[in-house]
Design a protein around this motif. Structure first.
Motif, PDB file in Angstrom:
ATOM      1  N   TRP A   1      -1.677 -15.320 -22.156  1.00 56.92           N
ATOM      2  CA  TRP A   1      -2.962 -14.733 -22.561  1.00 56.92           C
ATOM      3  C   TRP A   1      -3.545 -15.511 -23.744  1.00 56.92           C
ATOM      4  CZ3 TRP A   1      -4.874 -12.466 -27.002  1.00 56.92           C
ATOM      5  CH2 TRP A   1      -6.017 -11.668 -26.877  1.00 56.92           C
ATOM      6  N   VAL A   2      -2.686 -15.819 -24.714  1.00 61.21           N
ATOM      7  CA  VAL A   2      -3.123 -16.598 -25.878  1.00 61.21           C
ATOM      8  C   VAL A   2      -3.549 -17.997 -25.444  1.00 61.21           C
ATOM      9  CG1 VAL A   2      -2.389 -17.622 -28.077  1.00 61.21           C
ATOM     10  CG2 VAL A   2      -1.669 -15.304 -27.478  1.00 61.21           C
TER      11      VAL A   2
ATOM     12  N   THR B   1     -10.970 -12.146 -30.669  1.00 65.12           N
ATOM     13  CA  THR B   1     -10.057 -11.426 -29.777  1.00 65.12           C
ATOM     14  C   THR B   1      -8.627 -11.896 -29.999  1.00 65.12           C
ATOM     15  OG1 THR B   1     -11.796 -11.208 -28.114  1.00 65.12           O
ATOM     16  CG2 THR B   1      -9.535 -10.888 -27.369  1.00 65.12           C
TER      17      THR B   1
ATOM     18  N   LEU C   1      -1.357  -8.611 -21.391  1.00 66.31           N
ATOM     19  CA  LEU C   1      -0.884  -8.101 -22.679  1.00 66.31           C
ATOM     20  C   LEU C   1       0.092  -6.935 -22.518  1.00 66.31           C
ATOM     21  CD1 LEU C   1      -4.195  -8.203 -24.754  1.00 66.31           C
ATOM     22  CD2 LEU C   1      -2.266  -9.802 -24.842  1.00 66.31           C
TER      23      LEU C   1
ATOM     24  N   SER D   1      -2.564  -7.196 -34.423  1.00 67.02           N
ATOM     25  CA  SER D   1      -1.817  -6.092 -33.820  1.00 67.02           C
ATOM     26  C   SER D   1      -0.315  -6.398 -33.756  1.00 67.02           C
ATOM     27  CB  SER D   1      -2.347  -5.791 -32.424  1.00 67.02           C
ATOM     28  OG  SER D   1      -2.068  -6.849 -31.529  1.00 67.02           O
ATOM     29  N   GLU D   2       0.030  -7.678 -33.651  1.00 64.46           N
ATOM     30  CA  GLU D   2       1.438  -8.074 -33.610  1.00 64.46           C
ATOM     31  C   GLU D   2       2.061  -8.034 -35.008  1.00 64.46           C
ATOM     32  OE1 GLU D   2       2.910 -11.104 -30.649  1.00 64.46           O
ATOM     33  OE2 GLU D   2       0.841 -11.822 -30.914  1.00 64.46           O
TER      34      GLU D   2
ATOM     35  N   CYS E   1       2.144 -12.592 -22.426  1.00 61.90           N
ATOM     36  CA  CYS E   1       1.374 -12.485 -23.681  1.00 61.90           C
ATOM     37  C   CYS E   1       1.037 -13.877 -24.214  1.00 61.90           C
ATOM     38  CB  CYS E   1       2.171 -11.705 -24.723  1.00 61.90           C
ATOM     39  SG  CYS E   1       2.272  -9.933 -24.373  1.00 61.90           S
TER      40      CYS E   1
ATOM     41  N   ASP F   1      -7.538 -10.546 -33.345  1.00 60.47           N
ATOM     42  CA  ASP F   1      -7.221  -9.112 -33.272  1.00 60.47           C
ATOM     43  C   ASP F   1      -5.832  -8.901 -32.668  1.00 60.47           C
ATOM     44  OD1 ASP F   1      -9.670  -8.517 -34.365  1.00 60.47           O
ATOM     45  OD2 ASP F   1     -10.629  -8.066 -32.435  1.00 60.47           O
ATOM     46  N   HIS F   2      -5.508  -9.716 -31.676  1.00 61.01           N
ATOM     47  CA  HIS F   2      -4.180  -9.607 -31.081  1.00 61.01           C
ATOM     48  C   HIS F   2      -3.093 -10.014 -32.082  1.00 61.01           C
ATOM     49  CE1 HIS F   2      -1.103  -9.458 -28.045  1.00 61.01           C
ATOM     50  NE2 HIS F   2      -0.787 -10.734 -28.256  1.00 61.01           N
TER      51      HIS F   2
END
Length: 635
Positions: free
Chosen positions: A399-400, A445, A389, A452-453, A396, A448-449
């Motif tokens: 990660w997703v 999770t 991240l 945040s974006e 990123c 939440d990401h």
């Protein structure tokens, strides 16, 4: 009519009895014929329990010396040895009777009786050796076995006499058992170092040896005994006992799961089928349970080791930043769920034909072991991938993708383990809760990401800048489109939950900007704001329709708010409140006031009347249990 083996043997010893009772009719210097001489006399006739008689042989009037009897015993001349023992026994009884009548010392007679007993012991030992060797050697002297059986039968008739030796039949069976043991010792047995399949190979040889040996008993030994010896049944029983002992000794060498399985398979399934119906178990139930317990323990350790190997493989994927595989139907997936399911299925499948209850225990153990595995996986996964991240955009996205992959994999694992719900309901139900919790946390999770974006760009909405440019909104759309593409590789039902969460969050964040009193449009900018709000809301609606959101009840809200903001006169706003309150009854007076302030933050009587009308509508609506909640979570 043919004489039975027993009747023939009885006729032999009937003659012995007559000899013992009629000493005067016996010739004093009658010599004892040797076994060889006896054979030569009837060289064309095979000695069997049905044909064997001592014919012209008689008990000697005077027994030969102890050393000669010993020699007869040592050289397998059982007939001569036994006849002289009978003569010696008769002589001893006569001497004992004479000594009793004359009142003489018994010390010499006691020693003579001891010597006689020792000779009987020697005869029994020799007979046992003959029987033992008849089991272990490829071929044997069957005539000797006929003599062995005949002597045993005669001695059993003498059990009531004073000084008669006991345990002849037991000694015979012990000899049979020891002979079987000798046979099993000859079965090839490689060490683990010599052959990885040492135990399955040995057990196959062992089974063949048992079948072959019992075949030899039928063809070569059965004819040497009278029927009441139950020879074949005795050998079967001794084989089971000896094999059971042998298996217990093998168990001490077993350390691997495949070898425990081979042992169980042999005991329960592969041991020669013609012996399965006999009452005596191959090994004691207690010992069998020990093997099963050892198997379960070994299997549990094997499963833990395999899980560790699966985990290491996944860790390598994260370290090397490998992209997850995509299945033929377009979903991202790890092999971890397939590997785990196949491993458990292999354990259960192997035991299916051996022991159903053991299979259930093994599956139950595996399911229980998965719970700590999930906990560790979640922790390690988070620690190994969090650095993605802080890297570039590609990392990123990776990660997703990882999160989507494991949401899919563990959801699939949960579905595939449903087949064990009937046999292991408690373990499966606990596992379901664990998997649901894990996938929910992975989704959260991911969510939440996403938040945040999106949040920084949402904060730029409903401002003066927002009226002039679509820059922030386009960023929001871009992020949503990116997740929309990624969500196509997420399986149902997780994808539906995640899409709905994204839709709900974007809608609430967008509407909440109206409540923050960051900007007031005033005429004529309120009309421009209403147009922009409706356009953007409809664009978002189109996005979420394509993503498959099921929150259709959210779609009208943007239009309701847009109409209120763009209404030319405030008094006409009252006509728009009823559908708003009906469809979104959790909207508060404060929240409506904030929307009106965005339209125009000045005070007016009409605005006051709108608020009062709203209050009446809310009061008339009461507090119904509405299906949806939207404004409750908006500050």
């Amino acid at each position: 009519m043919e004489k039975s083996p027993t009747s023939n043997v009885k006729s032999v010893f009937r003659r012995f009895s007559l000899f013992r009772k009629s000493d005067g009719h016996i010739k004093k210097k009658q010599s004892i014929r040797s076994l060889k001489a006896f054979k030569s006399e009837d060289k064309d006739e095979k000695v069997t329990p049905e044909t064997f008689e001592f014919k012209t042989t008689e008990i000697p009037l005077k027994p030969c010396s102890d050393s000669q009897i010993k020699d007869y015993i040592q050289t397998d001349m059982l007939k001569e040895a036994y006849l002289n023992l009978l003569s010696l026994h008769r002589e001893l009884k006569l001497e004992q009777g004479e000594a009793l009548g004359e009142g003489k010392s018994h010390s010499d007679l006691v020693n003579k009786e001891k010597d006689l007993n020792l000779l009987y012991v020697a005869l029994m030992d020799k007979m046992s050796a003959i029987v033992r060797n008849s089991s272990a050697l490829p071929s044997c002297n069957n005539e000797l076995l006929v003599y062995v059986a005949t002597i045993i039968l005669e001695e059993e008739k003498r059990q009531g006499e004073t000084g008669a030796m006991q345990g002849w039949r037991d000694a015979w069976r012990d000899a049979v058992l020891n002979g079987v043991r000798d046979t099993l010792k000859k079965v090839p047995l490689d060490s683990r170092e010599q052959n990885a399949s040492w135990l399955p190979v040995h057990l196959e040889h062992l089974g063949n040896a048992v079948v072959g040996h019992l075949g030899k008993v039928k063809t070569e030994l059965l004819s040497s005994y009278p029927a009441d010896f139950n020879v074949f049944e005795t050998y079967v029983s001794c084989h089971r006992e000896a094999v059971g002992e042998h298996l217990k000794s093998l168990l001490e060498k077993v350390t691997e799961l495949k070898d425990y399985y081979a042992l169980l398979d042999f005991i329960i399934h592969s041991y020669p089928s013609d012996l399965q119906g006999h009452q005596r178990a191959l090994i004691m139930e207690e010992d069998l349970n020990k093997i099963k317990t050892s198997y379960c323990h070994c299997q549990k350790e094997d499963f833990k080791l395999k899980l560790e190997n699966f985990f290491i493989l996944e860790t390598e994927v994260w370290k090397k930043k490998k992209s997850p595989e995509i299945t033929e139907d377009g979903f991202r997936s790890s092999k971890i769920d397939t590997d785990i399911c196949q491993l458990i299925a292999s354990y259960a499948g192997n035991l299916e034909k051996i022991d159903e209850n053991l299979g259930k225990s093994v599956v139950s153990s595996c399911l229980e072991e998965l719970n700590p595995f999930y906990t560790r996986f979640e922790k390690e996964f988070s620690q190994h991938t969090v650095s993605l991240l802080t890297s570039d955009l590609l990392d990123c996205c990776l990660w997703v993708e990882y999160h989507i992959t494991y949401i899919n994999s563990f959801s699939s694992l949960k579905e595939n383990l449903q087949c064990y719900k009937e046999s292991c309901s408690a373990q499966v139900e606990k596992l379901e809760k664990e998997v649901d919790g894990l996938t929910q946390r992975l989704r959260q999770t991911l969510m939440d990401h996403f938040k945040s974006e999106v949040k920084p760009y949402m904060d730029g909405m409903m401002t003066k800048k927002w009226l002039k440019t679509d820059e922030d909104f386009k960023e929001v759309v871009s992020i949503v489109e990116n997740y929309s593409g990624l969500c196509k590789s997420m399986r149902a039902p997780s994808v539906q939950t995640f899409v709905n969460d994204v839709h709900s969050y974007v809608a609430k964040e967008y509407v909440s900007q109206l409540m923050k009193k960051k900007y007031s449009c005033k005429k004529p900018k309120n009309e421009d704001a209403a147009i922009k709000l409706k356009e953007q809301w409809n664009e978002l609606r189109k996005l979420f329709v394509e993503m498959g959101s099921s929150l259709k009840w959210l779609y009208p809200l943007g239009n309701y708010l847009s109409d209120i903001i763009g209404m030319e006169t405030e008094k006409n706003i009252k006509d728009l409140l009823h559908p708003l309150v009906s469809n979104y009854p959790d909207i508060s007076k404060k929240q409506l006031s904030a929307v009106l302030s965005f339209r125009d933050n000045g005070f007016s009587l009409e605005k006051h009347n709108v608020i009062n009308h709203f209050t009446v509508l809310k009061r008339e609506a009461g507090n119904p249990n509405h299906e949806h909640s939207f404004f409750t979570d908006i500050e």
